[in-house]
Design an enzyme around this catalytic site. Structure first.
Site, mmCIF file in Angstrom:
data_model
loop_
_atom_site.group_PDB
_atom_site.id
_atom_site.type_symbol
_atom_site.label_atom_id
_atom_site.label_comp_id
_atom_site.label_asym_id
_atom_site.label_seq_id
_atom_site.Cartn_x
_atom_site.Cartn_y
_atom_site.Cartn_z
ATOM 1 N N GLU A 153 4.285 -11.214 -6.306
ATOM 2 C CA GLU A 153 3.182 -11.384 -7.256
ATOM 3 C C GLU A 153 3.493 -10.870 -8.642
ATOM 4 O O GLU A 153 2.790 -11.206 -9.602
ATOM 5 C CB GLU A 153 1.921 -10.701 -6.716
ATOM 6 N N LYS B 39 -9.938 -12.976 -16.669
ATOM 7 C CA LYS B 39 -10.175 -13.378 -18.057
ATOM 8 C C LYS B 39 -9.677 -14.789 -18.347
ATOM 9 O O LYS B 39 -10.359 -15.564 -19.035
ATOM 10 C CB LYS B 39 -9.507 -12.382 -18.999
ATOM 11 N N GLY C 51 0.824 -1.195 0.000
ATOM 12 C CA GLY C 51 0.000 0.000 0.000
ATOM 13 C C GLY C 51 0.859 1.246 0.000
ATOM 14 O O GLY C 51 2.055 1.190 0.320
ATOM 15 N N CYS D 72 5.273 -6.150 1.681
ATOM 16 C CA CYS D 72 5.635 -4.735 1.705
ATOM 17 C C CYS D 72 4.931 -4.025 2.865
ATOM 18 O O CYS D 72 5.267 -4.234 4.023
ATOM 19 C CB CYS D 72 5.342 -4.095 0.348
ATOM 20 N N TYR D 73 3.927 -3.209 2.587
ATOM 21 C CA TYR D 73 3.194 -2.544 3.674
ATOM 22 C C TYR D 73 2.622 -3.574 4.644
ATOM 23 O O TYR D 73 2.595 -3.359 5.862
ATOM 24 C CB TYR D 73 2.070 -1.690 3.089
ATOM 25 N N HIS E 173 7.846 -7.774 -3.737
ATOM 26 C CA HIS E 173 6.553 -8.192 -4.283
ATOM 27 C C HIS E 173 6.696 -9.516 -5.041
ATOM 28 O O HIS E 173 7.185 -9.541 -6.173
ATOM 29 C CB HIS E 173 6.002 -7.111 -5.215
ATOM 30 N N ASP F 52 -16.920 -13.009 -22.499
ATOM 31 C CA ASP F 52 -17.514 -12.993 -21.168
ATOM 32 C C ASP F 52 -19.015 -13.269 -21.207
ATOM 33 O O ASP F 52 -19.522 -14.102 -20.459
ATOM 34 C CB ASP F 52 -17.233 -11.650 -20.491
#
Length: 518
Positions: free
Chosen positions: A168, A366, A54, A81-82, A166, A224
């Site tokens: 991710e 997606k 964040g 992180c945060y 991070h 979708d």
């Protein structure tokens, strides 16, 4: 209910990527705002918690705090992180401004054997301006960098973990393995979030929601709405009526393709409504992109309400809303995020709408939607279609919408995508391979430029070509297309499309831009 990892969002631009990476491990994850009430978070019966990064500093007044129920639950916690700094502060450590900020690539060195980090040195992605000066009592450092003595940490009992980097993002090559170790090995979550399980849960949820009532499906022809319609059809069968609206803002030959695909491959009766004049009338003089989306959203709903009356007033409407739509429109679970744009099927719905929405894909990315489509047996021509916005060409035709401008854009778009397909570059199934295009289209600008054709001066509109590579559509990079291909496309457009004398290529990534222009 599948094993679940709850991700608390503290405002990081990467939070949605955490959810996606966990789901790539076939473990369900759900994203909640950091101040979600305990009853809401605990109702998901999580196997563990992940705290996102964040922009705030934990020591600032009014900064987001760590909910008490996270630590009281006794479940494993991973702070990123945060999130790591929150754990540090809550457990008695100290966080201070960093003398030297770390943004970008870094190398961490693992200090000891541990269940989270593989041994050795690893390339990671840093993005922080604070640092941990003192670990909480009972915590140990797991890794360090030249600037961060505490690049990773854990509690002695192996319940709490923190990463200053991070895992991710793709810039941390070993990040997926780190997340797998936490989610599967430390939390003990079973990897049972599969297309088949998604279908089974969705079918049960749809049946519970609609009961024996009739349902109306809004079919746009995109991936979708097609998958959403097929899911509902699997759940309720003949209770479903599917309606396809020809807005006049479709791609070349799209109406025929959609009608053929649904009737031949799904065995589903499709009602086509020709509403071209109605949409064009309501969009006359409208140039603001948000107003376009609102007008289109309301017009869609009014048309479906009219169809509903004709079909005996089904109370439910199916829409193909997916998770990025919700995120970018600041849906209820992202009420701390800034709104980027309204999606016609999220932010453009009128308040007096007469339907209850059925949105079976609302929390799917997606790639998950495509996997579900394949598992449902949908044809490849539907599942692997190029993404297409709900408002259609209206948000690619900048400025006022007219039939002539739409026809101009339609022709240019068909030339561009046709050349990409002929070159073997337009295949979403291979979008993670070098050079493969995840999304490509043309944009018509409401500006004119001077040109020369046949020794005569021209003053005509400009077309922008847009092609991106991406894995998740939350971030994207512009595609490095061959120069000779771009030259061929530009030459064909200016020679074959009336009213266009200039072609440019968009080389902006997302962020700072979005993939679509409006």
């Amino acid at each position: 209910m599948p094993d679940t990892i709850v991700i608390l969002d503290f405002g990081s631009q990467y939070t949605q990527l955490i959810a996606r990476r966990v789901r790539e491990l076939h473990v369900y994850s759900e994203l909640l705002p950091w101040d979600a009430p305990a009853e809401r978070a605990l109702a998901l019966h999580p196997k563990g918690w992940i705290l996102s990064g964040g922009p705030a500093s934990v020591y600032e007044p009014g900064a987001p705090t760590l909910p008490a129920y996270v630590l009281e639950s006794g479940l494993p916690v991973l702070g990123i992180c945060y999130g790591m700094q929150l754990i540090t502060q809550a457990m008695g450590g100290r966080v201070v401004p960093a003398g030297q900020r770390e943004y970008g690539p870094a190398t961490i060195h693992t200090l000891s054997e541990n269940p989270l980090l593989p041994h050795g040195d690893h390339s990671v992605w840093m993005s922080h301006g604070d640092r941990i000066e003192a670990l909480p009592p009972g915590f140990v450092a797991l890794a360090s960098t030249s600037n961060s003595p505490f690049a990773a940490m854990s509690s002695a009992d192996g319940r709490y973990y923190g990463l200053q980097f991070h895992p991710e993002v793709h810039h941390t090559p070993g990040g997926k393995e780190i997340l797998r170790r936490f989610v599967v090995e430390i939390c003990g979550a079973h990897p049972d979030w599969t297309p088949e399980s998604i279908i089974a849960e969705s079918v049960a949820r749809i049946r519970q929601q609609v009961g024996g009532e009739r349902v109306l499906a809004a079919v746009s022809g995109g991936v979708d709405s097609s998958v959403a319609t097929a899911l509902v059809h699997r759940a309720v069968g003949d209770q479903l009526s599917a309606v396809f609206v020809d807005t006049g803002m479709l791609r070349l030959h799209e109406r025929e393709q959609v009608e053929r695909a649904f009737r031949q491959n799904l065995g589903l009766e499709l009602v086509t409504v020709n509403a071209v004049e109605e949409f064009l009338d309501r969009l006359e003089g409208v140039t603001d992109p948000e107003q376009k989306r609102r007008v289109i959203g309301e017009t869609f709903i009014r048309i479906f309400e009219a169809e509903a009356r004709r079909l005996g007033q089904p109370p439910f409407l199916v829409q193909g809303t997916i998770y990025p739509d919700v995120v970018e429109s600041s849906g209820p679970d992202r009420n701390k995020a800034q709104k980027i744009k309204s999606h016609h099927n999220v932010g453009g719905l009128p308040p007096d709408m007469q339907f209850q929405l059925v949105e079976p894909l609302r929390y799917l990315f997606k790639d998950e939607v495509r996997a579900v489509g394949e598992a449902l047996g949908l044809p490849a021509e539907l599942v692997w279609r190029q993404p297409f916005p709900g408002p259609g060409l209206a948000v690619r035709c900048l400025g006022e919408i007219t039939w002539d401008r739409l026809e101009r854009l339609r022709a240019a778009d068909a030339i561009f995508t046709g050349e990409l397909e002929a070159a073997g570059l337009l295949n979403q199934r291979l979008a993670d391979e070098p050079g493969q295009i995840a999304q490509a289209f043309a944009v018509l600008l409401p500006v004119r430029s001077v040109g020369v054709m046949g020794d005569s001066r021209t003053y005509q509109e400009a077309v922008v070509l847009r092609a991106v590579t991406t894995e998740d559509f939350m971030t994207a990079d512009w595609a490095r297309l061959p120069a000779d291909l771009l030259a061929r496309v530009a030459n064909r457009i200016v020679n074959e499309v009336q009213g266009v004398n200039r072609v440019t290529y968009d080389i902006t990534s997302k962020p700072p831009a979005t993939i679509e222009w409006e």
